[in-house]
Design a protein around this motif. Structure first.
Motif, PDB file in Angstrom:
ATOM      1  N   GLU A 326      20.162  22.607 -59.647  1.00 26.83           N
ATOM      2  CA  GLU A 326      20.260  22.786 -61.087  1.00 26.83           C
ATOM      3  C   GLU A 326      19.365  21.778 -61.817  1.00 26.83           C
ATOM      4  OE1 GLU A 326      23.615  22.529 -64.641  1.00 26.83           O
ATOM      5  OE2 GLU A 326      24.235  22.554 -62.530  1.00 26.83           O
ATOM      6  N   LEU A 327      19.360  20.545 -61.322  1.00 26.43           N
ATOM      7  CA  LEU A 327      18.543  19.510 -61.947  1.00 26.43           C
ATOM      8  C   LEU A 327      17.064  19.806 -61.788  1.00 26.43           C
ATOM      9  CD1 LEU A 327      18.744  16.824 -63.435  1.00 26.43           C
ATOM     10  CD2 LEU A 327      18.693  15.661 -61.227  1.00 26.43           C
ATOM     11  N   GLN A 328      16.675  20.247 -60.604  1.00 29.65           N
ATOM     12  CA  GLN A 328      15.283  20.589 -60.375  1.00 29.65           C
ATOM     13  C   GLN A 328      14.857  21.792 -61.225  1.00 29.65           C
ATOM     14  OE1 GLN A 328      13.145  18.771 -58.707  1.00 29.65           O
ATOM     15  NE2 GLN A 328      14.819  17.326 -58.297  1.00 29.65           N
ATOM     16  N   ALA A 329      15.779  22.706 -61.404  1.00 30.58           N
ATOM     17  CA  ALA A 329      15.486  23.856 -62.261  1.00 30.58           C
ATOM     18  C   ALA A 329      15.244  23.396 -63.704  1.00 30.58           C
ATOM     19  CB  ALA A 329      16.626  24.865 -62.193  1.00 30.58           C
ATOM     20  N   GLU A 330      16.035  22.395 -64.128  1.00 32.05           N
ATOM     21  CA  GLU A 330      15.858  21.861 -65.485  1.00 32.05           C
ATOM     22  C   GLU A 330      14.512  21.171 -65.630  1.00 32.05           C
ATOM     23  OE1 GLU A 330      16.657  21.373 -69.318  1.00 32.05           O
ATOM     24  OE2 GLU A 330      18.023  22.382 -67.931  1.00 32.05           O
ATOM     25  N   ILE A 331      14.099  20.439 -64.598  1.00 29.43           N
ATOM     26  CA  ILE A 331      12.782  19.770 -64.638  1.00 29.43           C
ATOM     27  C   ILE A 331      11.668  20.802 -64.664  1.00 29.43           C
ATOM     28  CG2 ILE A 331      11.208  18.309 -63.325  1.00 29.43           C
ATOM     29  CD1 ILE A 331      13.640  16.757 -62.332  1.00 29.43           C
ATOM     30  N   ALA A 332      11.807  21.853 -63.864  1.00 29.08           N
ATOM     31  CA  ALA A 332      10.790  22.913 -63.839  1.00 29.08           C
ATOM     32  C   ALA A 332      10.695  23.599 -65.202  1.00 29.08           C
ATOM     33  CB  ALA A 332      11.131  23.929 -62.747  1.00 29.08           C
ATOM     34  N   ALA A 333      11.860  23.791 -65.820  1.00 31.93           N
ATOM     35  CA  ALA A 333      11.860  24.406 -67.158  1.00 31.93           C
ATOM     36  C   ALA A 333      11.146  23.518 -68.168  1.00 31.93           C
ATOM     37  CB  ALA A 333      13.293  24.679 -67.599  1.00 31.93           C
ATOM     38  N   ALA A 334      11.360  22.211 -68.059  1.00 30.47           N
ATOM     39  CA  ALA A 334      10.682  21.277 -68.974  1.00 30.47           C
ATOM     40  C   ALA A 334       9.172  21.339 -68.786  1.00 30.47           C
ATOM     41  CB  ALA A 334      11.202  19.867 -68.746  1.00 30.47           C
ATOM     42  N   ASP A 335       8.736  21.437 -67.518  1.00 31.14           N
ATOM     43  CA  ASP A 335       7.298  21.549 -67.258  1.00 31.14           C
ATOM     44  C   ASP A 335       6.716  22.820 -67.878  1.00 31.14           C
ATOM     45  OD1 ASP A 335       7.165  19.163 -65.872  1.00 31.14           O
ATOM     46  OD2 ASP A 335       7.570  20.091 -63.916  1.00 31.14           O
ATOM     47  N   ASN A 336       7.451  23.889 -67.793  1.00 30.67           N
ATOM     48  CA  ASN A 336       6.986  25.148 -68.392  1.00 30.67           C
ATOM     49  C   ASN A 336       6.935  25.060 -69.914  1.00 30.67           C
ATOM     50  OD1 ASN A 336       6.675  26.440 -65.909  1.00 30.67           O
ATOM     51  ND2 ASN A 336       8.817  27.142 -65.887  1.00 30.67           N
ATOM     52  N   PHE A 337       7.904  24.387 -70.507  1.00 30.37           N
ATOM     53  CA  PHE A 337       7.887  24.216 -71.966  1.00 30.37           C
ATOM     54  C   PHE A 337       6.651  23.414 -72.406  1.00 30.37           C
ATOM     55  CE2 PHE A 337      12.792  24.387 -71.786  1.00 30.37           C
ATOM     56  CZ  PHE A 337      12.753  25.773 -71.831  1.00 30.37           C
ATOM     57  N   ALA A 338       6.276  22.419 -71.585  1.00 30.23           N
ATOM     58  CA  ALA A 338       5.100  21.604 -71.914  1.00 30.23           C
ATOM     59  C   ALA A 338       3.831  22.445 -71.846  1.00 30.23           C
ATOM     60  CB  ALA A 338       5.013  20.418 -70.959  1.00 30.23           C
ATOM     61  N   LYS A 339       3.717  23.281 -70.826  1.00 31.49           N
ATOM     62  CA  LYS A 339       2.526  24.122 -70.696  1.00 31.49           C
ATOM     63  C   LYS A 339       2.432  25.133 -71.829  1.00 31.49           C
ATOM     64  CE  LYS A 339       2.252  23.821 -65.641  1.00 31.49           C
ATOM     65  NZ  LYS A 339       2.322  24.566 -64.353  1.00 31.49           N
ATOM     66  N   ALA A 340       3.587  25.625 -72.246  1.00 29.00           N
ATOM     67  CA  ALA A 340       3.606  26.610 -73.326  1.00 29.00           C
ATOM     68  C   ALA A 340       3.505  25.959 -74.703  1.00 29.00           C
ATOM     69  CB  ALA A 340       4.877  27.444 -73.235  1.00 29.00           C
ATOM     70  N   MET A 341       3.410  24.612 -74.744  1.00 29.17           N
ATOM     71  CA  MET A 341       3.348  23.864 -76.004  1.00 29.17           C
ATOM     72  C   MET A 341       4.561  24.167 -76.885  1.00 29.17           C
ATOM     73  SD  MET A 341       0.418  22.213 -75.761  1.00 29.17           S
ATOM     74  CE  MET A 341      -0.037  21.750 -77.419  1.00 29.17           C
ATOM     75  N   ASP A 342       5.699  24.408 -76.239  1.00 37.39           N
ATOM     76  CA  ASP A 342       6.932  24.682 -76.978  1.00 37.39           C
ATOM     77  C   ASP A 342       7.645  23.351 -77.218  1.00 37.39           C
ATOM     78  OD1 ASP A 342       9.343  25.547 -77.997  1.00 37.39           O
ATOM     79  OD2 ASP A 342       9.429  27.311 -76.691  1.00 37.39           O
ATOM     80  N   VAL A 343       7.292  22.714 -78.311  1.00 37.48           N
ATOM     81  CA  VAL A 343       7.797  21.368 -78.590  1.00 37.48           C
ATOM     82  C   VAL A 343       9.311  21.345 -78.752  1.00 37.48           C
ATOM     83  CG1 VAL A 343       7.701  19.435 -80.202  1.00 37.48           C
ATOM     84  CG2 VAL A 343       5.609  20.634 -79.584  1.00 37.48           C
ATOM     85  N   PRO A 344       9.936  22.236 -79.525  1.00 39.55           N
ATOM     86  CA  PRO A 344      11.394  22.160 -79.700  1.00 39.55           C
ATOM     87  C   PRO A 344      12.158  22.264 -78.368  1.00 39.55           C
ATOM     88  CG  PRO A 344      10.435  23.575 -81.366  1.00 39.55           C
ATOM     89  CD  PRO A 344       9.348  23.291 -80.382  1.00 39.55           C
ATOM     90  N   LYS A 345      11.765  23.222 -77.541  1.00 37.75           N
ATOM     91  CA  LYS A 345      12.481  23.389 -76.272  1.00 37.75           C
ATOM     92  C   LYS A 345      12.229  22.226 -75.323  1.00 37.75           C
ATOM     93  CE  LYS A 345      12.850  28.423 -76.333  1.00 37.75           C
ATOM     94  NZ  LYS A 345      12.532  29.691 -75.635  1.00 37.75           N
ATOM     95  N   LEU A 346      10.983  21.726 -75.325  1.00 37.02           N
ATOM     96  CA  LEU A 346      10.687  20.568 -74.472  1.00 37.02           C
ATOM     97  C   LEU A 346      11.476  19.353 -74.949  1.00 37.02           C
ATOM     98  CD1 LEU A 346       9.106  19.277 -72.175  1.00 37.02           C
ATOM     99  CD2 LEU A 346       7.223  18.838 -73.802  1.00 37.02           C
ATOM    100  N   GLN A 347      11.545  19.179 -76.269  1.00 32.33           N
ATOM    101  CA  GLN A 347      12.320  18.069 -76.831  1.00 32.33           C
ATOM    102  C   GLN A 347      13.782  18.150 -76.381  1.00 32.33           C
ATOM    103  OE1 GLN A 347      11.402  15.450 -79.214  1.00 32.33           O
ATOM    104  NE2 GLN A 347      13.412  14.758 -78.520  1.00 32.33           N
ATOM    105  N   ASP A 348      14.349  19.342 -76.444  1.00 35.02           N
ATOM    106  CA  ASP A 348      15.740  19.536 -76.039  1.00 35.02           C
ATOM    107  C   ASP A 348      15.923  19.286 -74.542  1.00 35.02           C
ATOM    108  OD1 ASP A 348      18.503  20.619 -76.650  1.00 35.02           O
ATOM    109  OD2 ASP A 348      17.849  22.041 -75.102  1.00 35.02           O
ATOM    110  N   SER A 349      14.949  19.781 -73.765  1.00 37.39           N
ATOM    111  CA  SER A 349      15.058  19.631 -72.307  1.00 37.39           C
ATOM    112  C   SER A 349      14.939  18.172 -71.876  1.00 37.39           C
ATOM    113  CB  SER A 349      13.983  20.479 -71.623  1.00 37.39           C
ATOM    114  OG  SER A 349      14.080  20.376 -70.211  1.00 37.39           O
TER     115      SER A 349
END
Length: 474
Positions: A326-349
């Motif tokens: 679950e933790l690794q999935a959260e880290i992977a999601a954060a990496d994807n938010f960074a690539k997509a330049m999705d600042v709000p979701k990356l901030q939350d993650s």
């Protein structure tokens, strides 16, 4: 012996005496009228006799008498109108000569003043015409100098646009260069003319016509200058875009090939090369890249925090494979938010991961809530058939401080940290705690689970599964 009298003096005295004697004799003769009439009558009679003309003595007598009768009589002469006017003026000259003299002086001064004024006004007109032509000459020189300067800028801009890979800008600059060459040629053909000595001498060129020609050429020059400013702005936007892209490459975690970055940059490049695009279109496209730069700065900072979290998580020993996944999935999601330049979701993650690392550090004990005004458990009925039981649980560290617990609300899917959470348990476990609370008013044995230090994996007793459902509202 007496004084000697000269011959000249004697002759002068003799002449004076003879003159007086003759004048006296003539006067005597004139005054002796009877004698004079007889003498005249005899001479006339002798004259006719000599010429053999027969004239009666009575007729001669009558003629002589008539002559002498009117000889001493005054006869008023006949005077004409003009002569009468001049005679009148002469007789009364003392009345009008002074006034006439004053009038003559006044008229002379007036004529002189009028002549001077006429000369002054003529000089003013000449000066005005001269000044107008001087201004036209200066305007022509200024226009020529300005057009020449703009043309040099157009030539330079054409080279810059070509070297920058902007054919549209190079074409516009080349056209401005051509138009300004035409302007300079037209300026050279405008002939202002010599400065006139007087307004009436302005024959070769009308000042109004020259002004109109200069105005027309000036308008054409300004039209060409619009193209120059357009190319300058285009080059400036191209430079801005290059700098923005270069800055984006310096930010950690911002991939230039990611769609969030590559697409706006590609659109801006296309706008710069599009001959139909306006400057507003290009500027808007570059502005979108500039907006990404602002997001990239935040992504850069968040990626720094994410890197710290990753290193902390790597040092934490994971006891539960599921929790680790679950933790690794959260880290992977954060990496994807960074690539997509999705600042709000990356901030939350990132914030959530930071809270998880802080949560993982201490050893925790989970206790069933047992305070005044606080529920110990809740029941949930879903759809009128299914039913679930939850115990209200709190986490405490070894110092007795309550610690917020991470959860995913099973009812609404919202993820958060909460000081009290509802942990789903079996009906049997729920009834046991319910009975204790009813009999004694308190929960006798509150401990229901724990979490070791440097871990996020928790263990609960009496729950349904190793990762029981949780809620945060009841």
């Amino acid at each position: 012996m007496g004084a000697v009298i000269t011959l000249q003096e004697q002759l002068v005295v003799t002449a004076v005496i003879d003159k007086l004697r003759f004048e006296g004799k003539s006067i005597d003769e004139m005054l002796d009228l009877p004698k004079r009439r007889e003498q005249v009558k005899e001479r006339i009679h002798e004259y006719y006799k000599v010429h053999n003309i027969e004239v009666a003595d009575a007729l001669i007598e009558e003629g002589v008498r008539g002559y002498f009768a009117g000889r001493m009589t005054f006869e008023r002469p006949v005077v004409g109108k003009v002569a009468a006017v001049f005679a009148h003026l002469y007789v009364f000259r003392d009345r009008w000569v002074g006034k006439a003299a004053a009038l003559v002086i006044f008229l002379t001064l007036a004529i002189g003043a009028a002549t001077g004024a006429s000369h002054w006004w003529t000089n003013q007109e000449v000066k005005a015409v001269v000044a107008r032509y001087e201004k036209l000459s200066a305007d022509k020189a200024q226009l020529a100098a300005q057009a020449s300067e703009w043309r040099q800028r157009a030539i330079s801009l054409e080279k810059q646009a070509s070297s920058s890979g902007l054919p549209v800008g190079a074409g516009v600059a080349a056209q401005s260069n051509k138009d300004l060459g035409t302007v300079l040629e037209a300026v050279g053909k405008i002939r202002v003319g010599d400065q006139p000595s007087a307004p009436t001498d302005v024959r070769e060129r009308s000042a109004s016509l020259v002004e109109a020609e200069l105005a027309t050429v000036s308008v054409n020059a300004k039209k060409a200058y619009v193209g120059i400013t357009w190319v300058e702005k285009l080059l400036s936007l191209n430079t801005d875009l290059d700098q923005l892209v270069a800055t984006l490459h310096t930010y950690t975690g911002v991939a230039s090939d990611s769609p969030a970055v590559a697409s706006p940059v590609r659109d801006a490049r296309s706008a710069l090369l599009n001959p139909d695009a306006t400057l507003d279109d290009v500027e808007e496209a570059v502005q979108r890249v500039r907006a990404i730069l602002k997001d990239a700065h935040q992504i850069h900072d968040l990626n720094g925090r994410l890197a710290t979290v990753k290193s902390q998580i790597a040092a934490i020993g994971q006891k539960s494979r599921g929790q680790s996944s679950e933790l690794q999935a959260e880290i992977a999601a954060a990496d994807n938010f960074a690539k997509a330049m999705d600042v709000p979701k990356l901030q939350d993650s990132v914030s959530y991961l930071e809270q998880l690392t802080a949560y993982a550090e201490p050893r925790l004990t989970f206790k069933v809530a047992d305070r005044s005004g606080q529920k110990t458990g809740v029941e949930r009925t879903y759809g009128g058939t299914g039913k679930s039981w939850y115990l209200i649980v709190e986490a405490f560290d070894d110092a007795g401080n309550r610690v917020a617990v991470p959860l995913m609300n099973v009812e609404n899917g919202r993820r958060r940290f909460a000081n009290t959470v509802g942990v789903r348990v079996s009906q049997e476990t729920y009834e046991t705690f319910k009975r204790q609370k009813r009999e004694t008013g308190h929960v006798n044995v509150r401990d229901i689970g724990d979490k070791p230090a440097n871990s996020i994996a928790s263990t609960f007793s009496g729950t349904l599964g190793s990762h029981p459902d949780m809620i945060d509202q009841w």
